[in-house]
Design an enzyme around this catalytic site. Structure first.
Site, mmCIF file in Angstrom:
data_model
loop_
_atom_site.group_PDB
_atom_site.id
_atom_site.type_symbol
_atom_site.label_atom_id
_atom_site.label_comp_id
_atom_site.label_asym_id
_atom_site.label_seq_id
_atom_site.Cartn_x
_atom_site.Cartn_y
_atom_site.Cartn_z
ATOM 1 N N ARG A 40 0.878 -1.185 0.000
ATOM 2 C CA ARG A 40 0.000 0.000 0.000
ATOM 3 C C ARG A 40 0.904 1.221 0.000
ATOM 4 O O ARG A 40 1.887 1.280 0.735
ATOM 5 C CB ARG A 40 -0.854 0.048 1.269
ATOM 6 C CG ARG A 40 -1.875 -1.038 1.362
ATOM 7 C CD ARG A 40 -3.236 -0.544 0.897
ATOM 8 N NE ARG A 40 -4.197 -1.619 1.070
ATOM 9 C CZ ARG A 40 -5.046 -1.998 0.152
ATOM 10 N NH1 ARG A 40 -5.094 -1.381 -1.016
ATOM 11 N NH2 ARG A 40 -5.883 -2.984 0.370
ATOM 12 N N ARG A 41 0.567 2.183 -0.818
ATOM 13 C CA ARG A 41 1.377 3.409 -0.858
ATOM 14 C C ARG A 41 1.403 4.087 0.512
ATOM 15 O O ARG A 41 2.433 4.593 0.929
ATOM 16 C CB ARG A 41 0.830 4.375 -1.902
ATOM 17 C CG ARG A 41 1.125 3.909 -3.301
ATOM 18 C CD ARG A 41 0.864 5.038 -4.298
ATOM 19 N NE ARG A 41 0.947 4.535 -5.648
ATOM 20 C CZ ARG A 41 2.075 4.423 -6.316
ATOM 21 N NH1 ARG A 41 3.201 4.740 -5.751
ATOM 22 N NH2 ARG A 41 2.083 3.956 -7.551
ATOM 23 N N GLU A 110 -4.008 -8.686 -6.436
ATOM 24 C CA GLU A 110 -2.630 -9.156 -6.595
ATOM 25 C C GLU A 110 -2.382 -10.412 -5.759
ATOM 26 O O GLU A 110 -1.795 -11.388 -6.250
ATOM 27 C CB GLU A 110 -1.647 -8.056 -6.195
ATOM 28 C CG GLU A 110 -1.646 -6.876 -7.148
ATOM 29 C CD GLU A 110 -0.874 -5.674 -6.639
ATOM 30 O OE1 GLU A 110 -0.826 -4.671 -7.366
ATOM 31 O OE2 GLU A 110 -0.329 -5.719 -5.503
#
Length: 140
Positions: A40-41, A110
């Site tokens: 996660r950014r 993903e």
């Protein structure tokens, strides 16, 4: 106690082994990348960058950011990269799996694809990470 020269020699030896392993792996997979990093950014980006840098130093080709996929069918390309990698590193920062209850969440997609393709999934749990109370069966 080991001296600096001994440490450098060991480090060089380990890098040579990693490089040889990577070359052998590339011959069997034919993939552009060895390792896929999912994160996660918000909360995981700096750790993912460190992992990318260290693994690259060891001679691995690392898919780190979806920005590498500039054009074409994004989903298809992303899944192809995961399929071509042997290892899938999942950076688990605090709250990283909370949005995985959403069917269209990219981290969830993903992970699902990596599991479906039987990739070697390597979780990297950061300080403060906890598993949410509920996860979809597909990634549980």
């Amino acid at each position: 106690m080991h001296d600096k020269g001994d440490r450098e020699g060991r480090s060089h030896f380990i890098c040579k082994i990693a490089s040889s392993e990577r070359k052998a792996m590339k011959k069997t997979t034919g993939s552009e990348y060895d390792i896929f990093i999912s994160y996660r950014r918000d909360g995981g980006e700096s750790t993912a960058k460190i992992l990318r840098d260290k693994l690259t130093e060891l001679g691995y080709s690392v898919f780190f950011d979806v920005e590498s996929l500039r054009s074409g069918d994004f989903n298809k390309k992303l899944y192809e990269v995961i399929e071509g990698c042997r290892d899938f590193i999942l950076v688990l920062s605090p709250g990283a799996l909370d949005r995985c209850v959403n069917e269209d969440d990219w981290v969830r997609l993903e992970i699902e694809h990596a599991l479906e393709k039987e990739k070697n999934v390597i979780p990297v749990m950061l300080r403060g990470f906890t598993f949410p109370d509920k996860l979809p069966d597909s990634i549980n």
